[in-house]
Scaffold this motif. Structure first.
Motif, PDB file in Angstrom:
ATOM      1  N   LYS A   2       0.712  -1.224   0.132  1.00  0.00           N
ATOM      2  CA  LYS A   2       0.093  -0.051  -0.030  1.00  0.00           C
ATOM      3  C   LYS A   2       0.628   1.266   0.123  1.00  0.00           C
ATOM      4  N   LYS A   3       1.890   1.343   0.783  1.00  0.00           N
ATOM      5  CA  LYS A   3       2.993   2.366   0.955  1.00  0.00           C
ATOM      6  C   LYS A   3       3.454   2.611  -0.674  1.00  0.00           C
ATOM      7  N   ASP A   6       1.044   4.306  -2.505  1.00  0.00           N
ATOM      8  CA  ASP A   6       0.721   5.614  -2.236  1.00  0.00           C
ATOM      9  C   ASP A   6       1.762   6.827  -2.947  1.00  0.00           C
ATOM     10  N   SER A  10       0.537   9.210  -5.690  1.00  0.00           N
ATOM     11  CA  SER A  10       0.917  10.761  -5.362  1.00  0.00           C
ATOM     12  C   SER A  10       1.750  11.266  -6.194  1.00  0.00           C
ATOM     13  N   THR A  58      -5.792   9.445  -7.219  1.00  0.00           N
ATOM     14  CA  THR A  58      -5.390   8.424  -6.085  1.00  0.00           C
ATOM     15  C   THR A  58      -6.470   7.596  -5.484  1.00  0.00           C
ATOM     16  N   THR A  60      -8.996   8.242  -4.387  1.00  0.00           N
ATOM     17  CA  THR A  60      -9.631   9.126  -3.242  1.00  0.00           C
ATOM     18  C   THR A  60     -10.999   9.496  -3.631  1.00  0.00           C
ATOM     19  N   LEU A 197      -6.035  12.797   7.046  1.00  0.00           N
ATOM     20  CA  LEU A 197      -5.768  11.437   6.751  1.00  0.00           C
ATOM     21  C   LEU A 197      -4.908  11.288   5.300  1.00  0.00           C
ATOM     22  N   PHE A 198      -5.708  11.869   4.320  1.00  0.00           N
ATOM     23  CA  PHE A 198      -5.057  12.166   2.918  1.00  0.00           C
ATOM     24  C   PHE A 198      -3.946  12.737   2.886  1.00  0.00           C
ATOM     25  N   ASP A 199      -3.581  13.722   3.533  1.00  0.00           N
ATOM     26  CA  ASP A 199      -2.281  14.722   3.328  1.00  0.00           C
ATOM     27  C   ASP A 199      -1.871  14.675   4.856  1.00  0.00           C
ATOM     28  N   VAL A 208      -2.241   9.718   0.872  1.00  0.00           N
ATOM     29  CA  VAL A 208      -2.628   8.391   1.329  1.00  0.00           C
ATOM     30  C   VAL A 208      -3.712   8.056   0.168  1.00  0.00           C
ATOM     31  N   SER A 209      -3.476   7.077  -0.495  1.00  0.00           N
ATOM     32  CA  SER A 209      -4.392   7.094  -1.723  1.00  0.00           C
ATOM     33  C   SER A 209      -5.789   6.128  -0.977  1.00  0.00           C
ATOM     34  N   SER A 211      -8.337   7.456   0.052  1.00  0.00           N
ATOM     35  CA  SER A 211      -8.804   8.209   1.284  1.00  0.00           C
ATOM     36  C   SER A 211     -10.142   8.545   0.974  1.00  0.00           C
TER      37      SER A 211
END
Length: 244
Positions: A2-3, A6, A10, A58, A60, A197-199, A208-209, A211
């Protein structure tokens, strides 16, 4: 895994975001100098539409709710909690009908394509947080502007972003200054959720994708007979109910 995602998503979004700022800066300059302020502001709304819905790159999602009808025949002072730089584009786009003008820190007024230019052309209150007298003077100027032109103002009374999601106490000084020259303005709270949480990072990277972001416009508060402290507290309590 997941990271890694992201970082990849991003990177895609921030390239997109940077290109938007550069391209729309040029369009704004042409629009303002050839067609005037109203056209330039329409360009700004289009820019913020592109920024807001670009978050889908992303994974989101964006949700906007307006729970009550708002008047268009009087100024409005929108009071919102502050979680991220990305709090602003959705307010610009979804509340464009009310012609929002922001109270902004003066540091944003130079060196940022599109954003700095618009802050100057939109009559935003550019405040130096180290100079209380200057800050009040700028907000009073904006108060007079929204009163005379039937616009709306947007202020984040926390002063700085709360990345924890827990609201800081709302300062009443800016609200008092906005009301002073626009006593007929309706005070309208906005609850912002998910942006912290997103940023979560100071440098916007990585986001953070996947979100979930939301903006909820709440019932207006009539300022007559209320002090700025009472308004600030009432607005914060209304927002806190949404944030849970």
């Amino acid at each position: 895994m997941k990271k890694i995602l992201d970082y990849i998503l991003s990177s895609v979004y921030l390239v997109y975001f940077g290109l938007l700022l550069v391209v729309f800066h040029a369009i704004q300059v042409v629009a303002f100098n050839v067609f005037g302020r109203n056209t330039q502001q329409k360009v700004v709304f289009a820019l913020n539409f592109m920024i807001t819905y670009g978050w889908y790159l992303t994974g989101t999602t964006v949700k906007f709710r307006q729970l009550f009808e708002l008047p268009t025949n009087r100024p409005i002072i929108f009071i919102a909690n502050h979680q991220s730089t990305f709090d602003i584009p959705a307010i610009y786009w979804f509340l464009r009908k009310y012609k929002p003008v922001f109270v902004s820190k003066i540091e944003l007024a130079k060196g940022i394509p599109s954003i700095s230019y618009n802050l100057h052309k939109s009559n935003a209150a550019l405040i130096d947080r180290k100079d209380g007298k200057q800050a009040v003077s700028e907000i009073l100027r904006l108060s007079k502007f929204i009163h005379e032109n039937n616009y709306s103002a947007v202020i984040f009374p926390e002063g700085t972003r709360s990345r924890s999601g827990i609201m800081k106490p709302f300062a009443a000084g800016g609200i008092a200054a906005l009301i002073k020259k626009a006593p007929n303005a309706l005070i309208v709270p906005i609850a912002i959720q998910g942006n912290n949480l997103f940023d979560p990072n100071k440098g916007l990277f990585p986001l953070v994708s996947f979100s979930k972001l939301s903006w909820t416009v709440l019932e207006g508060i009539e300022p007559k007979g209320k002090s700025a402290d009472e308004i600030a507290q009432q607005a914060q309590e209304a927002i806190q109910k949404i944030l849970g």
